[in-house]
Design a protein around this motif. Structure first.
Motif, PDB file in Angstrom:
ATOM      1  N   LEU A  96       0.874  -1.419  -0.089  1.00  0.00           N
ATOM      2  CA  LEU A  96      -0.064  -0.067   0.026  1.00  0.00           C
ATOM      3  C   LEU A  96       1.040   1.185   0.046  1.00  0.00           C
ATOM      4  CD1 LEU A  96      -2.694  -1.224   2.559  1.00  0.00           C
ATOM      5  CD2 LEU A  96      -2.983  -1.038   0.267  1.00  0.00           C
ATOM      6  N   GLY A  97       1.912   1.223   0.944  1.00  0.00           N
ATOM      7  CA  GLY A  97       2.677   2.437   1.091  1.00  0.00           C
ATOM      8  C   GLY A  97       3.622   2.771   0.068  1.00  0.00           C
ATOM      9  N   VAL A  98       3.991   1.910  -0.881  1.00  0.00           N
ATOM     10  CA  VAL A  98       5.124   2.102  -2.032  1.00  0.00           C
ATOM     11  C   VAL A  98       3.996   2.356  -2.993  1.00  0.00           C
ATOM     12  CG1 VAL A  98       6.499   0.954  -3.908  1.00  0.00           C
ATOM     13  CG2 VAL A  98       6.839   0.551  -1.621  1.00  0.00           C
ATOM     14  N   ALA A  99       2.842   1.954  -3.158  1.00  0.00           N
ATOM     15  CA  ALA A  99       1.889   2.321  -4.279  1.00  0.00           C
ATOM     16  C   ALA A  99       1.456   3.668  -4.295  1.00  0.00           C
ATOM     17  CB  ALA A  99       0.864   1.273  -4.395  1.00  0.00           C
ATOM     18  N   LEU A 100       1.051   4.124  -2.964  1.00  0.00           N
ATOM     19  CA  LEU A 100       0.732   5.446  -2.767  1.00  0.00           C
ATOM     20  C   LEU A 100       1.754   6.179  -2.954  1.00  0.00           C
ATOM     21  CD1 LEU A 100      -1.646   4.766   0.358  1.00  0.00           C
ATOM     22  CD2 LEU A 100      -2.408   5.537  -2.067  1.00  0.00           C
ATOM     23  N   GLY A 101       2.907   6.336  -2.344  1.00  0.00           N
ATOM     24  CA  GLY A 101       3.974   7.232  -2.402  1.00  0.00           C
ATOM     25  C   GLY A 101       4.658   7.324  -3.865  1.00  0.00           C
ATOM     26  N   THR A 102       4.633   6.169  -4.640  1.00  0.00           N
ATOM     27  CA  THR A 102       4.946   6.343  -6.218  1.00  0.00           C
ATOM     28  C   THR A 102       4.070   6.933  -6.828  1.00  0.00           C
ATOM     29  OG1 THR A 102       6.175   4.281  -6.007  1.00  0.00           O
ATOM     30  CG2 THR A 102       5.654   4.993  -7.963  1.00  0.00           C
ATOM     31  N   LEU A 103       2.622   6.844  -6.521  1.00  0.00           N
ATOM     32  CA  LEU A 103       1.682   7.494  -7.311  1.00  0.00           C
ATOM     33  C   LEU A 103       1.958   9.139  -7.118  1.00  0.00           C
ATOM     34  CD1 LEU A 103      -1.018   7.651  -8.933  1.00  0.00           C
ATOM     35  CD2 LEU A 103      -2.132   7.349  -6.483  1.00  0.00           C
ATOM     36  N   ALA A 104       2.011   9.291  -5.666  1.00  0.00           N
ATOM     37  CA  ALA A 104       2.005  10.689  -5.199  1.00  0.00           C
ATOM     38  C   ALA A 104       3.190  11.626  -5.824  1.00  0.00           C
ATOM     39  CB  ALA A 104       1.880  11.059  -3.925  1.00  0.00           C
ATOM     40  N   ALA A 105       4.501  11.031  -6.101  1.00  0.00           N
ATOM     41  CA  ALA A 105       5.431  11.526  -6.579  1.00  0.00           C
ATOM     42  C   ALA A 105       5.353  11.593  -8.049  1.00  0.00           C
ATOM     43  CB  ALA A 105       6.761  10.754  -6.300  1.00  0.00           C
ATOM     44  N   VAL A 164      11.528   9.564  -1.379  1.00  0.00           N
ATOM     45  CA  VAL A 164      12.799   9.150  -2.393  1.00  0.00           C
ATOM     46  C   VAL A 164      12.452   9.056  -3.819  1.00  0.00           C
ATOM     47  CG1 VAL A 164      13.908   7.915  -0.435  1.00  0.00           C
ATOM     48  CG2 VAL A 164      12.193   6.754  -1.763  1.00  0.00           C
ATOM     49  N   ALA A 165      11.121   8.974  -4.016  1.00  0.00           N
ATOM     50  CA  ALA A 165      10.553   8.661  -5.444  1.00  0.00           C
ATOM     51  C   ALA A 165      10.655  10.155  -6.144  1.00  0.00           C
ATOM     52  CB  ALA A 165       9.329   8.162  -5.451  1.00  0.00           C
ATOM     53  N   LEU A 166      10.583  11.160  -5.367  1.00  0.00           N
ATOM     54  CA  LEU A 166      10.592  12.495  -5.937  1.00  0.00           C
ATOM     55  C   LEU A 166      11.816  12.830  -6.513  1.00  0.00           C
ATOM     56  CD1 LEU A 166       8.393  14.658  -3.481  1.00  0.00           C
ATOM     57  CD2 LEU A 166       8.014  14.218  -5.716  1.00  0.00           C
ATOM     58  N   ALA A 167      12.975  12.502  -5.588  1.00  0.00           N
ATOM     59  CA  ALA A 167      14.258  12.561  -6.167  1.00  0.00           C
ATOM     60  C   ALA A 167      14.537  11.830  -7.219  1.00  0.00           C
ATOM     61  CB  ALA A 167      15.238  12.417  -5.164  1.00  0.00           C
ATOM     62  N   ARG A 198      16.283  -0.695  -3.073  1.00  0.00           N
ATOM     63  CA  ARG A 198      17.420  -0.600  -2.006  1.00  0.00           C
ATOM     64  C   ARG A 198      17.210   0.244  -0.909  1.00  0.00           C
ATOM     65  NH1 ARG A 198      23.158  -1.635  -2.379  1.00  0.00           N
ATOM     66  NH2 ARG A 198      24.560   0.042  -0.924  1.00  0.00           N
ATOM     67  N   SER A 199      16.386   1.467  -1.167  1.00  0.00           N
ATOM     68  CA  SER A 199      16.315   2.407  -0.094  1.00  0.00           C
ATOM     69  C   SER A 199      15.121   1.643   0.772  1.00  0.00           C
ATOM     70  CB  SER A 199      15.977   3.700  -0.429  1.00  0.00           C
ATOM     71  OG  SER A 199      17.223   4.305  -1.077  1.00  0.00           O
ATOM     72  N   ILE A 200      14.300   1.196   0.194  1.00  0.00           N
ATOM     73  CA  ILE A 200      12.954   1.003   0.968  1.00  0.00           C
ATOM     74  C   ILE A 200      13.092  -0.291   1.586  1.00  0.00           C
ATOM     75  CG2 ILE A 200      10.661   0.035   0.455  1.00  0.00           C
ATOM     76  CD1 ILE A 200      10.417   1.525  -2.025  1.00  0.00           C
ATOM     77  N   VAL A 201      14.125  -1.203   1.218  1.00  0.00           N
ATOM     78  CA  VAL A 201      14.290  -2.390   2.269  1.00  0.00           C
ATOM     79  C   VAL A 201      15.011  -1.967   3.194  1.00  0.00           C
ATOM     80  CG1 VAL A 201      15.705  -4.533   1.925  1.00  0.00           C
ATOM     81  CG2 VAL A 201      14.105  -4.150  -0.004  1.00  0.00           C
ATOM     82  N   GLY A 202      15.976  -1.225   3.041  1.00  0.00           N
ATOM     83  CA  GLY A 202      16.722  -0.648   4.352  1.00  0.00           C
ATOM     84  C   GLY A 202      15.897  -0.172   5.264  1.00  0.00           C
ATOM     85  N   TYR A 203      14.733   0.687   4.812  1.00  0.00           N
ATOM     86  CA  TYR A 203      14.003   1.386   5.679  1.00  0.00           C
ATOM     87  C   TYR A 203      12.878   0.298   6.465  1.00  0.00           C
ATOM     88  CZ  TYR A 203      10.613   5.116   7.324  1.00  0.00           C
ATOM     89  OH  TYR A 203       9.808   5.736   8.198  1.00  0.00           O
ATOM     90  N   LEU A 204      12.595  -0.691   5.814  1.00  0.00           N
ATOM     91  CA  LEU A 204      11.567  -1.871   6.122  1.00  0.00           C
ATOM     92  C   LEU A 204      12.471  -2.470   7.346  1.00  0.00           C
ATOM     93  CD1 LEU A 204       9.870  -3.185   2.956  1.00  0.00           C
ATOM     94  CD2 LEU A 204       9.095  -1.579   4.815  1.00  0.00           C
ATOM     95  N   VAL A 205      13.767  -2.801   7.246  1.00  0.00           N
ATOM     96  CA  VAL A 205      14.608  -3.325   8.427  1.00  0.00           C
ATOM     97  C   VAL A 205      14.678  -2.654   9.576  1.00  0.00           C
ATOM     98  CG1 VAL A 205      16.886  -4.074   8.720  1.00  0.00           C
ATOM     99  CG2 VAL A 205      16.021  -4.694   6.549  1.00  0.00           C
ATOM    100  N   VAL A 206      14.596  -1.420   9.413  1.00  0.00           N
ATOM    101  CA  VAL A 206      14.643  -0.325  10.485  1.00  0.00           C
ATOM    102  C   VAL A 206      13.320  -0.448  11.204  1.00  0.00           C
ATOM    103  CG1 VAL A 206      14.569   1.955  11.269  1.00  0.00           C
ATOM    104  CG2 VAL A 206      16.216   1.186   9.588  1.00  0.00           C
ATOM    105  N   MET A 276      23.192   2.238   3.064  1.00  0.00           N
ATOM    106  CA  MET A 276      22.370   2.641   2.060  1.00  0.00           C
ATOM    107  C   MET A 276      22.068   4.195   2.160  1.00  0.00           C
ATOM    108  SD  MET A 276      20.011  -0.463   2.068  1.00  0.00           S
ATOM    109  CE  MET A 276      20.405  -2.217   1.870  1.00  0.00           C
ATOM    110  N   GLY A 277      22.551   4.799   2.866  1.00  0.00           N
ATOM    111  CA  GLY A 277      21.973   6.467   2.955  1.00  0.00           C
ATOM    112  C   GLY A 277      20.665   6.563   3.275  1.00  0.00           C
ATOM    113  N   VAL A 278      19.917   5.602   3.899  1.00  0.00           N
ATOM    114  CA  VAL A 278      18.575   5.513   4.291  1.00  0.00           C
ATOM    115  C   VAL A 278      18.339   6.627   5.436  1.00  0.00           C
ATOM    116  CG1 VAL A 278      16.462   4.457   5.157  1.00  0.00           C
ATOM    117  CG2 VAL A 278      17.934   3.345   3.570  1.00  0.00           C
ATOM    118  N   ARG A 279      17.301   7.573   5.403  1.00  0.00           N
ATOM    119  CA  ARG A 279      16.728   8.499   6.315  1.00  0.00           C
ATOM    120  C   ARG A 279      15.481   8.572   6.565  1.00  0.00           C
ATOM    121  NH1 ARG A 279      21.412   7.836   6.968  1.00  0.00           N
ATOM    122  NH2 ARG A 279      23.360   9.349   7.087  1.00  0.00           N
ATOM    123  N   GLY A 280      15.213   8.385   7.715  1.00  0.00           N
ATOM    124  CA  GLY A 280      13.529   8.627   7.946  1.00  0.00           C
ATOM    125  C   GLY A 280      13.059   9.922   7.553  1.00  0.00           C
ATOM    126  N   SER A 281      11.761   9.898   7.089  1.00  0.00           N
ATOM    127  CA  SER A 281      11.239  11.264   6.641  1.00  0.00           C
ATOM    128  C   SER A 281      10.642  11.762   7.671  1.00  0.00           C
ATOM    129  CB  SER A 281      10.135  10.754   5.447  1.00  0.00           C
ATOM    130  OG  SER A 281       9.179   9.958   6.048  1.00  0.00           O
TER     131      SER A 281
END
Length: 281
Positions: A96-105, A164-167, A198-206, A276-281
């Motif tokens: 759900l989150g990846v779909a919505l975030g990608t749609l918005a970006a 991350v998708a906006l960038a 890569r970034s999303i998986v790193g964030y999910l581990v957190v 991975m350079g992951v940072r929480g939003s």
């Protein structure tokens, strides 16, 4: 986040030694959960009132609870639901989150505004209260708790994915595919989302440790796993009355399992996030 070792030297969460120790411990936990039927000395729900609140002994290496159920056996079997539950909720939240975030970006404009307002509303609404409302409608149980928490975590992942998708959308290859006449759905599914993985998986581990703790909390409150399940959060709840009798093992054993696994996932998550350079939003 820091801890101390016996020699008094600091062991940073992101240090190679801390990362390796945490990874090794989690490998052991996963292996023990997978091999629980072979390693457990008893069935997890085998009752033996003669061994009620038994202390540490060769027959019960981690003691027994009020009903004489072996704590080692219950912890081993409980590791299955306690580890699979967070995976399930993060899978739901990711879809759900990846779909919505990608749609918005991708679409920006009204789509971005709608997704942003939706995530803001979810952030303003206490997550635990939302989960309790879902459980009140659909009933208690591990499946309901996993789905409810998956919905509650989705806005967090959507917000991070959008950032991350906006960038990523601003990179030249996206415009190159557009010029070639490739559709937005194809670009997103074939190139954009895989490059974000890569970034999303790193964030999910957190988030995994937080998800495990949330599920354990729901089970402790009676909204998650139900008896006679050997879920760690439920074990802590069932072991509370034993404290009055001076027996701490029924609470200490599953509580320590939760704490150690959560800390290890946090250590690994911090390490992966740094690499991975992951940072929480």
């Amino acid at each position: 986040m820091t801890t101390s070792i016996a020699l008094g030297k600091p062991l940073r969460a992101g240090s190679p030694l801390g990362y390796r120790l945490a990874a090794a411990f989690l490998v052991l936990v996963v292996a023990a959960a997978a091999l629980a039927p072979l390693l457990a000395p008893y069935e997890p729900d085998a009752v033996d009132f003669a061994a009620s609140l038994a202390p540490l002994s060769p027959g019960h290496p981690l003691g027994a609870d009020q009903s004489g159920r072996d704590l080692l056996s219950r912890v081993l079997y409980g590791a299955r639901t306690s580890l699979l539950g967070p995976l399930g909720l993060l899978a739901i939240a990711s879809v759900l989150g990846v779909a919505l975030g990608t749609l918005a970006a991708w679409h920006r404009g009204w789509a971005d505004a709608v997704v942003s307002r939706l995530t803001d509303v979810m952030y303003a609404f206490p997550g635990l209260l939302f989960v309790v409302l879902v459980v009140a409608v659909f009933g208690n149980g591990t499946t309901t708790a996993v789905i409810a928490l998956g919905l509650a975590y989705a806005p967090t992942i959507a917000k991070y994915t959008r950032s991350v998708a906006l960038a990523e959308c601003a990179k030249p290859y996206i415009e190159a595919y557009r010029v070639q006449g490739m559709g937005g759905f194809t670009i997103c599914t074939r190139y954009l989302v895989p490059n974000l993985a890569r970034s999303i998986v790193g964030y999910l581990v957190v988030l995994f440790g937080e998800g495990l703790m949330s599920l354990a909390t729901l089970s402790f409150l009676g909204f998650g796993a139900q008896a006679p399940a050997s879920d760690w959060g439920l074990m802590v709840k069932e072991g509370q009355p034993a404290i009055v009798q001076g027996a701490f093992l029924p609470v200490l054993v599953p509580g320590a399992a939760i704490a150690l696994v959560v800390v290890c996932f946090n250590v690994i998550g911090v390490r992966l996030a740094d690499r991975m350079g992951v940072r929480g939003s």
